[in-house]
Motif scaffolding. Structure first.
Motif, PDB file in Angstrom:
ATOM      1  N   GLN A   1       0.820  -1.197   0.000  1.00  0.00           N
ATOM      2  CA  GLN A   1       0.000   0.000   0.000  1.00  0.00           C
ATOM      3  C   GLN A   1       0.864   1.261   0.000  1.00  0.00           C
ATOM      4  N   ARG A   2       1.974   1.230   0.725  1.00  0.00           N
ATOM      5  CA  ARG A   2       2.855   2.403   0.723  1.00  0.00           C
ATOM      6  C   ARG A   2       3.538   2.590  -0.638  1.00  0.00           C
ATOM      7  N   ILE A   3       3.822   1.499  -1.322  1.00  0.00           N
ATOM      8  CA  ILE A   3       4.332   1.611  -2.695  1.00  0.00           C
ATOM      9  C   ILE A   3       3.260   2.228  -3.592  1.00  0.00           C
ATOM     10  N   ALA A   4       1.998   1.857  -3.358  1.00  0.00           N
ATOM     11  CA  ALA A   4       0.900   2.426  -4.150  1.00  0.00           C
ATOM     12  C   ALA A   4       0.780   3.933  -3.904  1.00  0.00           C
ATOM     13  N   ILE A   5       0.982   4.345  -2.659  1.00  0.00           N
ATOM     14  CA  ILE A   5       0.934   5.787  -2.351  1.00  0.00           C
ATOM     15  C   ILE A   5       2.089   6.512  -3.036  1.00  0.00           C
ATOM     16  N   ALA A   6       3.301   5.921  -2.962  1.00  0.00           N
ATOM     17  CA  ALA A   6       4.456   6.526  -3.641  1.00  0.00           C
ATOM     18  C   ALA A   6       4.213   6.602  -5.147  1.00  0.00           C
ATOM     19  N   ARG A   7       3.633   5.569  -5.706  1.00  0.00           N
ATOM     20  CA  ARG A   7       3.314   5.550  -7.142  1.00  0.00           C
ATOM     21  C   ARG A   7       2.333   6.665  -7.491  1.00  0.00           C
ATOM     22  N   ALA A   8       1.380   6.901  -6.612  1.00  0.00           N
ATOM     23  CA  ALA A   8       0.360   7.923  -6.881  1.00  0.00           C
ATOM     24  C   ALA A   8       0.928   9.329  -6.804  1.00  0.00           C
ATOM     25  N   VAL A   9       1.807   9.599  -5.830  1.00  0.00           N
ATOM     26  CA  VAL A   9       2.289  10.971  -5.634  1.00  0.00           C
ATOM     27  C   VAL A   9       3.516  11.288  -6.475  1.00  0.00           C
ATOM     28  N   LEU A  10       4.072  10.282  -7.170  1.00  0.00           N
ATOM     29  CA  LEU A  10       5.286  10.513  -7.952  1.00  0.00           C
ATOM     30  C   LEU A  10       5.087  11.613  -8.991  1.00  0.00           C
ATOM     31  N   GLY A  11       3.917  11.662  -9.601  1.00  0.00           N
ATOM     32  CA  GLY A  11       3.657  12.684 -10.616  1.00  0.00           C
ATOM     33  C   GLY A  11       3.152  13.995 -10.055  1.00  0.00           C
ATOM     34  N   ASN A  12       3.168  14.145  -8.725  1.00  0.00           N
ATOM     35  CA  ASN A  12       2.689  15.361  -8.063  1.00  0.00           C
ATOM     36  C   ASN A  12       1.277  15.731  -8.519  1.00  0.00           C
ATOM     37  N   PRO A  13       0.301  14.849  -8.293  1.00  0.00           N
ATOM     38  CA  PRO A  13      -1.059  15.113  -8.768  1.00  0.00           C
ATOM     39  C   PRO A  13      -1.735  16.211  -7.956  1.00  0.00           C
ATOM     40  N   ALA A  14      -2.694  16.884  -8.589  1.00  0.00           N
ATOM     41  CA  ALA A  14      -3.451  17.918  -7.893  1.00  0.00           C
ATOM     42  C   ALA A  14      -4.600  17.310  -7.094  1.00  0.00           C
TER      43      ALA A  14
ATOM     44  N   ALA B   1       0.486  -1.646  10.679  1.00  0.00           N
ATOM     45  CA  ALA B   1       0.571  -1.329   9.248  1.00  0.00           C
ATOM     46  C   ALA B   1      -0.300  -0.129   8.916  1.00  0.00           C
ATOM     47  N   GLU B   2      -1.481  -0.061   9.549  1.00  0.00           N
ATOM     48  CA  GLU B   2      -2.371   1.066   9.295  1.00  0.00           C
ATOM     49  C   GLU B   2      -1.736   2.384   9.727  1.00  0.00           C
ATOM     50  N   ALA B   3      -1.045   2.375  10.852  1.00  0.00           N
ATOM     51  CA  ALA B   3      -0.406   3.598  11.333  1.00  0.00           C
ATOM     52  C   ALA B   3       0.668   4.062  10.370  1.00  0.00           C
ATOM     53  N   ALA B   4       1.461   3.100   9.821  1.00  0.00           N
ATOM     54  CA  ALA B   4       2.509   3.463   8.865  1.00  0.00           C
ATOM     55  C   ALA B   4       1.904   4.040   7.594  1.00  0.00           C
ATOM     56  N   ILE B   5       0.809   3.449   7.157  1.00  0.00           N
ATOM     57  CA  ILE B   5       0.169   3.932   5.927  1.00  0.00           C
ATOM     58  C   ILE B   5      -0.483   5.295   6.157  1.00  0.00           C
ATOM     59  N   GLN B   6      -1.123   5.474   7.305  1.00  0.00           N
ATOM     60  CA  GLN B   6      -1.771   6.751   7.595  1.00  0.00           C
ATOM     61  C   GLN B   6      -0.748   7.888   7.630  1.00  0.00           C
ATOM     62  N   LEU B   7       0.459   7.600   8.125  1.00  0.00           N
ATOM     63  CA  LEU B   7       1.513   8.614   8.109  1.00  0.00           C
ATOM     64  C   LEU B   7       1.867   8.986   6.670  1.00  0.00           C
ATOM     65  N   GLY B   8       1.984   7.974   5.821  1.00  0.00           N
ATOM     66  CA  GLY B   8       2.252   8.240   4.417  1.00  0.00           C
ATOM     67  C   GLY B   8       1.120   8.998   3.757  1.00  0.00           C
ATOM     68  N   LEU B   9      -0.118   8.652   4.109  1.00  0.00           N
ATOM     69  CA  LEU B   9      -1.270   9.357   3.534  1.00  0.00           C
ATOM     70  C   LEU B   9      -1.301  10.821   3.957  1.00  0.00           C
ATOM     71  N   ARG B  10      -1.023  11.075   5.228  1.00  0.00           N
ATOM     72  CA  ARG B  10      -1.047  12.457   5.696  1.00  0.00           C
ATOM     73  C   ARG B  10      -0.047  13.309   4.920  1.00  0.00           C
ATOM     74  N   ARG B  11       1.128  12.749   4.696  1.00  0.00           N
ATOM     75  CA  ARG B  11       2.129  13.486   3.924  1.00  0.00           C
ATOM     76  C   ARG B  11       1.670  13.661   2.470  1.00  0.00           C
ATOM     77  N   ALA B  12       1.125  12.593   1.892  1.00  0.00           N
ATOM     78  CA  ALA B  12       0.722  12.640   0.479  1.00  0.00           C
ATOM     79  C   ALA B  12      -0.432  13.614   0.254  1.00  0.00           C
ATOM     80  N   MET B  13      -1.272  13.805   1.259  1.00  0.00           N
ATOM     81  CA  MET B  13      -2.468  14.623   1.094  1.00  0.00           C
ATOM     82  C   MET B  13      -2.210  16.117   1.212  1.00  0.00           C
TER      83      MET B  13
END
Length: 592
Positions: free
Chosen positions: A481-494, A509-521
């Motif tokens: 899931q964290r790879i999926a988040i990195a894949r999504a934000v790689l292109g700097n989407p709006a 695992a949820e806590a690690a992903i939520q941290l990644g989501l907070r940064r990505a959002m």
């Protein structure tokens, strides 16, 4: 041989045009090859009487000439086969490539209804069968047909009356071949359908083996598999039985025809209608017809099976396609993320309405949660935002651009999806994040850091070069899931679309992903499909969908303050309000 039907091979002829030069040279070699047959028949007529008369010098001379003709013929055959093989294989390759490109454009709703095993079989076995038929048609069937014409023309030249008697036998053979061919095609279609069903079951079984073992359902699965294998065996046996019956029947007719011609020829010699030398040439030419007739018979059966395969491949073309870009699409530029839906209604083909008069406005940088029961239209809304489908009524605007007016590729570069279940292709971790995009390794690393994935990637045996196994089975669900988040934000989407990425994970695992989501959002417009309502309580706006309509909207506190569907859903999940949850359960990590 070319059919005018919808699945006819005639539709593949345009694919041969780029290879016209090679086809011409191959055709020249083919004409030389075919032209040698009447000459060899004539030489046989010279050789047999000379042998009978004991004229050794003449025999040696004729043999030397025949060997020279054979050498020229075989060289021409080599040139024919090598020159024509390339175009035939190219057509098969182009057909497979074009159909795969079309498959990528099939509407997702229609694609999800197709069996992956069946599609795999079509684009591998069926495409190979079509390629073999194309090759044999060019390299074998065409010269065999020309050989028949050339040799029979020489036979008519020798004795047209005897040739007329020979020709009367041809319709009988042709009718038999045609009847067998039609039955073979039907049997082949049944056999191919059974193979596709078997491939589909295999795909399901391989993916579902852990579940099968968990329920001790191996005997049930084995019984289903045995039944499919037996059906395939029966269907295949019917095809082979028809082929086995055809060869002796057609062979008997051919043998009877040759014996009849010999009898008539003997009568012609007795009455002075032909001499022994001409009859020897005639018999040699007649024997030269057996091989091309056999080839044409076999190839016709394979052509019928290839026709069935081509029809199955062409069915992909009839699947509904994703809406194409308009001719003069608007350039998007860099988006801020203002999203507006105005009176949007949508229904899938031949199905009931999914979204009804839906209107929604999301400011750039806001987080909006979509909640509601299954079938409410949440995933359909995502498919419209990615322009997998197009609304029949209403408009969807992104920074003032109507989605139907822009290029789908440009749109998807700025609207990224993090799905509930991550799909990765085999390859390295770096390739999984890049997903076909051409950016630097430094950018990949930045995206991984943003998604809270860099640390675990560096702990892998080869870091970003670590090879992923099929479906990423050498990584945990949280890591994928964290790879999926990195894949999504790689292109700097709006705009970021999140389909509840933590619903099936443990707390760590949820806590690690939520941290990644907070940064990505941060700094992006975010739409979240929420199944677990505890994860979206602090969204700027919560939209409740029911049966394709917005039944309520507001912040968590506003929706909890009034009786409604959202409060009912929260109470079912034992959630009171933001304050009580924060006091009683410090372990819940919320999306900011």
């Amino acid at each position: 041989m070319f059919s005018s039907s919808e699945a006819g091979f005639r539709r593949l002829l345009p694919l041969l045009r780029p290879h016209l030069r090679r086809l011409i040279w191959g055709g020249v070699c083919m004409l030389i090859y075919v032209g040698c047959w009447p000459l060899l028949a004539w030489l046989a007529g010279q050789l047999i009487p000379a042998i009978g008369a004991g004229k050794l010098a003449q025999v040696v001379q004729v043999i030397a000439i025949a060997l020279t003709v054979f050498l020229v013929q075989k060289l021409a055959q080599f040139g024919q086969d090598t020159m024509l093989a390339g175009p035939a294989l190219r057509v098969s390759q182009d057909l497979r490539r074009d159909l795969f490109a079309q498959l990528q454009q099939v509407e997702l709703g229609a694609l999800e209804k197709l069996s992956s095993g069946d599609l795999t079989y079509r684009l591998t076995e069926d495409a190979d069968r079509v390629g073999e038929v194309i090759y044999k048609t060019i390299q074998d069937t065409t010269p065999s047909a020309l050989q028949l014409v050339a040799v029979f023309g020489y036979m008519v030249f020798l004795d047209w009356q005897l040739s007329l008697a020979t020709l009367l036998l041809a319709p009988m053979v042709a009718i038999l071949v045609s009847q067998f061919g039609a039955r073979v095609m039907r049997a082949a279609e049944r056999s191919q359908r059974q193979v596709s069903d078997l491939a589909g079951l295999l795909g399901e079984a391989i993916q579902g083996l852990p579940l099968v073992r968990a329920f001790a359902a191996e005997p049930w699965l084995q019984k289903r598999f045995d039944a499919e294998v037996d059906l395939h065996r029966q269907a295949r046996y019917q095809t082979l039985r028809l082929l086995a019956l055809q060869h002796p029947v057609v062979g008997f007719i051919e043998a009877a025809g040759i014996l009849t011609v010999l009898a008539i020829g003997a009568a012609r010699i007795q009455t002075g209608g032909m001499d022994g030398q001409s009859f020897s040439s005639y018999v040699a030419a007649l024997l030269m017809l057996i091989d091309p007739i056999s080839h044409l018979t076999t190839n016709f059966n394979e052509f019928q099976q290839g026709q069935a395969s081509l029809r199955r491949l062409r069915e992909i073309e009839r699947e509904p396609q994703e809406p194409p870009d308009i001719d003069e699409a608007e350039p998007l530029g860099r988006l801020k993320g203002d999203l507006v839906l105005r009176h949007v209604s949508f229904a899938y083909v031949n199905e009931k309405q999914v979204l009804h008069d839906l209107s929604l406005e999301v400011k750039a940088g806001q987080t909006v949660a979509l909640v509601g029961p299954s079938g409410a239209g949440k995933s359909t809304l995502f498919s419209l935002l990615l322009r997998f489908n197009t609304a029949q009524q209403g408009k969807i605007l992104l920074d003032g651009h109507e989605l139907i007016q822009v290029k789908a590729q440009e749109l998807r570069h700025q609207v990224a999806l993090v799905p509930q279940r991550t799909t990765v292709f085999s390859g390295s971790v770096e390739e999984a994040i890049l997903f076909g995009r051409n950016v630097s390794k430094e950018k990949v690393k930045e995206a991984a850091i943003l998604a809270n994935a860099h640390d675990f990637i560096m702990s892998l045996p080869e870091g970003y070069s670590t090879q992923l196994e099929e479906r990423g089975t050498n990584l945990s669900g949280g890591q994928l899931q964290r790879i999926a988040i990195a894949r999504a934000v790689l292109g700097n989407p709006a705009v970021l679309l999140l389909d509840e990425a933590t619903s099936a994970l443990d707390a760590e695992a949820e806590a690690a992903i939520q941290l990644g989501l907070r940064r990505a959002m941060q700094g992006r417009t975010v739409l979240v499909i929420a199944h677990r309502l505890a994860t979206v309580q602090e969204a700027d706006q919560i939209v409740v969908l029911e049966q394709g309509r917005i039944s309520d909207r507001g912040s968590h506190d506003e929706l909890m303050a009034r009786t409604g569907r959202y409060r009912e859903l929260c109470e079912r999940q034992f959630i009171r309000d933001l304050q009580s949850v924060s006091k009683k359960d410090k372990g819940i990590v919320r999306i900011p």
